[in-house]
Write a protein that holds these residues in place. Sequence first.
Motif, PDB file in Angstrom:
ATOM      1  N   GLN A  32       0.823  -1.207   0.000  1.00 19.92           N
ATOM      2  CA  GLN A  32       0.000   0.000   0.000  1.00 19.92           C
ATOM      3  C   GLN A  32       0.861   1.263   0.000  1.00 19.92           C
ATOM      4  OE1 GLN A  32      -0.413  -2.418   2.448  1.00 19.92           O
ATOM      5  NE2 GLN A  32      -2.025  -3.492   1.372  1.00 19.92           N
ATOM      6  N   LEU A  33       2.137   1.117   0.095  1.00 22.55           N
ATOM      7  CA  LEU A  33       3.055   2.236   0.239  1.00 22.55           C
ATOM      8  C   LEU A  33       2.950   3.233  -0.918  1.00 22.55           C
ATOM      9  CD1 LEU A  33       5.216   3.309   2.107  1.00 22.55           C
ATOM     10  CD2 LEU A  33       6.869   1.922   0.896  1.00 22.55           C
ATOM     11  N   HIS A  34       2.920   2.771  -2.136  1.00 22.64           N
ATOM     12  CA  HIS A  34       2.841   3.655  -3.300  1.00 22.64           C
ATOM     13  C   HIS A  34       1.578   4.494  -3.245  1.00 22.64           C
ATOM     14  CE1 HIS A  34       1.724   4.665  -7.453  1.00 22.64           C
ATOM     15  NE2 HIS A  34       3.012   4.919  -7.594  1.00 22.64           N
ATOM     16  N   ASP A  35       0.434   3.869  -2.995  1.00 19.62           N
ATOM     17  CA  ASP A  35      -0.835   4.601  -2.941  1.00 19.62           C
ATOM     18  C   ASP A  35      -0.860   5.617  -1.806  1.00 19.62           C
ATOM     19  OD1 ASP A  35      -1.645   3.114  -5.102  1.00 19.62           O
ATOM     20  OD2 ASP A  35      -2.842   1.711  -3.920  1.00 19.62           O
ATOM     21  N   ARG A  36      -0.271   5.264  -0.664  1.00 17.94           N
ATOM     22  CA  ARG A  36      -0.190   6.204   0.462  1.00 17.94           C
ATOM     23  C   ARG A  36       0.661   7.403   0.110  1.00 17.94           C
ATOM     24  NH1 ARG A  36       0.892   3.581   6.232  1.00 17.94           N
ATOM     25  NH2 ARG A  36       0.800   5.793   6.699  1.00 17.94           N
ATOM     26  N   ALA A  37       1.781   7.168  -0.553  1.00 20.90           N
ATOM     27  CA  ALA A  37       2.676   8.265  -0.936  1.00 20.90           C
ATOM     28  C   ALA A  37       1.970   9.220  -1.889  1.00 20.90           C
ATOM     29  CB  ALA A  37       3.951   7.705  -1.568  1.00 20.90           C
TER      30      ALA A  37
END
Length: 80
Positions: A32-37
């Motif tokens: 989920q890191l990309h979407d959070r960024a």
Amino acid sequence: MSLPSVYPVLRYKDVTAAIEFLTTAFGLGEYQLHDRAVAAGAEITMPLVDQHYGSREFAAKDPEENQWFFGTYRPAPASD
């Protein structure tokens, strides 16, 4: 032997704002890191990609122009 997975060396003018941004944008968790960024306003400098060597990775800049690289690849420790 377990290797560390993060080696941060950072300098910020506004440390409080930096901590808030980094926690909101990058937090923890691989997928989920990309979407959070993106949702937090990070500038994506390398789109999310599945590499031929097995890593899923992307790169982003924070508000003070620090470049961050994220990926799932973990190299094996060197054998003695």
